[in-house]
Design a protein around this motif. Structure first.
Motif, PDB file in Angstrom:
ATOM      1  N   VAL A   9      -2.382 -10.186  -9.738  1.00 22.05           N
ATOM      2  CA  VAL A   9      -2.829  -9.758  -8.301  1.00 22.05           C
ATOM      3  C   VAL A   9      -2.176  -8.451  -8.007  1.00 22.05           C
ATOM      4  O   VAL A   9      -2.659  -7.479  -7.757  1.00 22.05           O
ATOM      5  CB  VAL A   9      -2.987 -10.899  -7.326  1.00 22.05           C
ATOM      6  N   VAL A  45      -4.124  -5.077  -7.850  1.00 22.91           N
ATOM      7  CA  VAL A  45      -4.093  -4.003  -6.515  1.00 22.91           C
ATOM      8  C   VAL A  45      -3.571  -2.785  -6.518  1.00 22.91           C
ATOM      9  O   VAL A  45      -4.018  -1.985  -6.094  1.00 22.91           O
ATOM     10  CB  VAL A  45      -3.506  -4.982  -5.367  1.00 22.91           C
ATOM     11  N   VAL A  80      -5.821   0.598  -6.223  1.00 20.03           N
ATOM     12  CA  VAL A  80      -5.587   1.690  -5.196  1.00 20.03           C
ATOM     13  C   VAL A  80      -5.242   3.065  -5.820  1.00 20.03           C
ATOM     14  O   VAL A  80      -5.843   3.995  -5.328  1.00 20.03           O
ATOM     15  CB  VAL A  80      -4.231   1.125  -4.444  1.00 20.03           C
ATOM     16  N   ALA A  88       1.126  -1.872  -1.260  1.00 19.67           N
ATOM     17  CA  ALA A  88       0.107  -3.180  -1.350  1.00 19.67           C
ATOM     18  C   ALA A  88      -0.055  -3.976  -2.393  1.00 19.67           C
ATOM     19  O   ALA A  88      -0.058  -5.128  -2.122  1.00 19.67           O
ATOM     20  CB  ALA A  88      -1.330  -2.154  -1.299  1.00 19.67           C
ATOM     21  N   GLY A  89       0.248  -3.563  -3.758  1.00 18.99           N
ATOM     22  CA  GLY A  89       0.296  -4.657  -4.669  1.00 18.99           C
ATOM     23  C   GLY A  89       1.466  -5.561  -4.612  1.00 18.99           C
ATOM     24  O   GLY A  89       1.018  -6.541  -4.869  1.00 18.99           O
ATOM     25  N   ALA A 123       0.552  -7.947  -1.977  1.00 15.11           N
ATOM     26  CA  ALA A 123      -0.392  -8.978  -2.184  1.00 15.11           C
ATOM     27  C   ALA A 123      -0.061 -10.192  -3.182  1.00 15.11           C
ATOM     28  O   ALA A 123      -0.442 -11.351  -2.970  1.00 15.11           O
ATOM     29  CB  ALA A 123      -1.664  -8.255  -3.012  1.00 15.11           C
TER      30      ALA A 123
END
Length: 406
Positions: free
Chosen positions: A356, A360, A364, A382-383, A386
């Motif tokens: 995940v 992500v 992005v 963000a990666g 998450a």
């Protein structure tokens, strides 16, 4: 544990010095080839680190619980190593010329033998960590990094060719032989037993390798992905070369030592199974705090370092360097939550978190309508966030200690 701390700091510094020395010892084109070869080797060993992590967990759990299985990490490592050797030997002459010119045959042979040897080094590292033999493990880490640093400095001083840098890339993977030869304690430890039978051990190692491979792709492969997905028309205020160098420099101080500490974290989480979320909070807070402090320092002195020690084209604003430093701490937190899920035998959640995170981050960078520098910064925060949430969610769902893989 103090010895391991010193060894990990040394490993972080020596790896950076080797790459930096190569940029001066080789011409520009050959230095670029060396960095590609270096990155590929350590991305591949990232997959093999799953063998080390699962061996650590299996040996540590067997020692703590007294539950003994018939799995044999050395036997499994041999199969994995031979498979890696065969894969590189068969396919390497097709793709190696894309990375290295003039030494293709040697590059393929060294890569294949290096990965074979690294599988055995992973097994020994996992056993030493699982038994708590931290001084012996620290020596293994130090020798691995030290031999590369020594040869790089010699190559620079004596004017050695590209072949020497190819050799020093993989030679550290043979240091398990040195440790076994010099330490009777390590030779005795090598016969340690694990808590599962061969089939479950193989499945869990496969899951761990998938997860560590996803981590390696994100950590080592992310700069390559930046270059592959960025064109000259991409909007932004920095160059592609500059942002790749910034990512590399801001990750090394946090992630390289933390990679070496993963075995110690697995043992810690195995020993604190009944209060795992509480024990998880301390290392995560420390790493994020280090990211904040490091980010401030990067903001203040990072631009000066780049302008003083690197060529034109690598200039990056202090704010971007600060964000990237904190982003590396976010990735470090993901590494910690991942080791916690592995310690609780939540192998699927362990893999899912890294997959995940990679999806992500790459999504992005590839799809978001952002400038180059903004896209990289957002992706690298963000990666990991998450992926870490996936790990923590899985841990919170566990009402009782797990007894098998999930």
């Amino acid at each position: 544990m103090k010895a391991l701390s010193l060894a990990t700091v040394f490993a972080a510094l020596s790896g950076f010095i080797v790459v930096y020395v190569a940029s001066w010892a080789l011409d520009v084109d050959r230095a670029a080839e060396f960095q590609a070869y270096w990155g590929l080797f350590f991305a591949a060993t990232g997959f093999l680190d799953g063998l080390m992590q699962e061996t650590t967990r299996a040996v540590s759990t067997a020692r703590e619980s007294g539950r003994i299985g018939s799995g044999r990490p050395w036997r499994l490592g041999t199969a994995i190593g031979v498979g890696a050797l065969a894969l590189v030997a068969v396919s390497g002459f097709w793709w190696m010329p894309l990375l290295v010119t003039g030494d293709t045959g040697s590059a393929v042979a060294l890569m294949a033998l290096g990965l074979l040897s690294y599988t055995f080094q992973s097994v020994l590292s996992g056993i030493l960590s699982g038994l708590g033999l931290w001084t012996r493990y620290a020596w293994l880490v130090a020798l691995d990094s030290g031999i590369r640093l020594l040869l790089a400095l010699l190559a620079w001083a004596l004017g050695w060719t590209m072949l020497a840098f190819l050799i020093l890339t993989v030679i550290g993977a043979a240091m398990w032989l040195v440790v076994l030869a010099l330490s009777s304690e390590a030779r005795s430890a090598a016969r340690a037993l694990v808590d599962v039978d061969p089939a479950p051990l193989a499945r869990r190692v496969g899951s761990a390798m998938l997860a560590t491979g996803a981590a390696a792709v994100m950590i080592t492969g992310f700069p390559v992905f930046i270059q592959a997905t960025t064109t000259e028309s991409t909007p932004g205020n920095v160059t592609v070369a500059g942002i790749i160098m910034a990512v590399t420099l801001t990750r090394a101080p946090i992630l390289v030592p933390l990679q070496r500490f993963q075995s110690a974290l697995i043992v810690r989480f195995v020993e604190t199974r009944d209060s795992l979320l509480r024990s998880l909070g301390v290392p995560v807070a420390l790493v994020l705090g280090l990211g904040v402090v490091g980010g401030v320092l990067a903001w203040l002195i990072g631009p000066w370092i780049l302008s003083t020690f690197f060529k034109d084209g690598y200039e990056i604003p202090g704010l971007i360097l600060a964000i990237l430093t904190f982003a590396s701490a976010c990735t470090g937190s993901l590494m910690i939550t991942g080791t916690a899920t592995l310690a609780r035998e939540k192998h699927r959640a362990y893999v899912a978190g890294w997959v995940v995170a990679s999806a992500v981050a790459f999504g992005v960078l590839w799809l978001a309508p952002l400038t180059l520098e903004a896209g990289v910064c957002v992706a690298l925060i963000a990666g990991p966030v998450a992926g870490g949430l996936v790990h923590v969610w899985a841990l919170r769902r566990m009402a009782v200690p797990a007894s098998g893989a999930s």
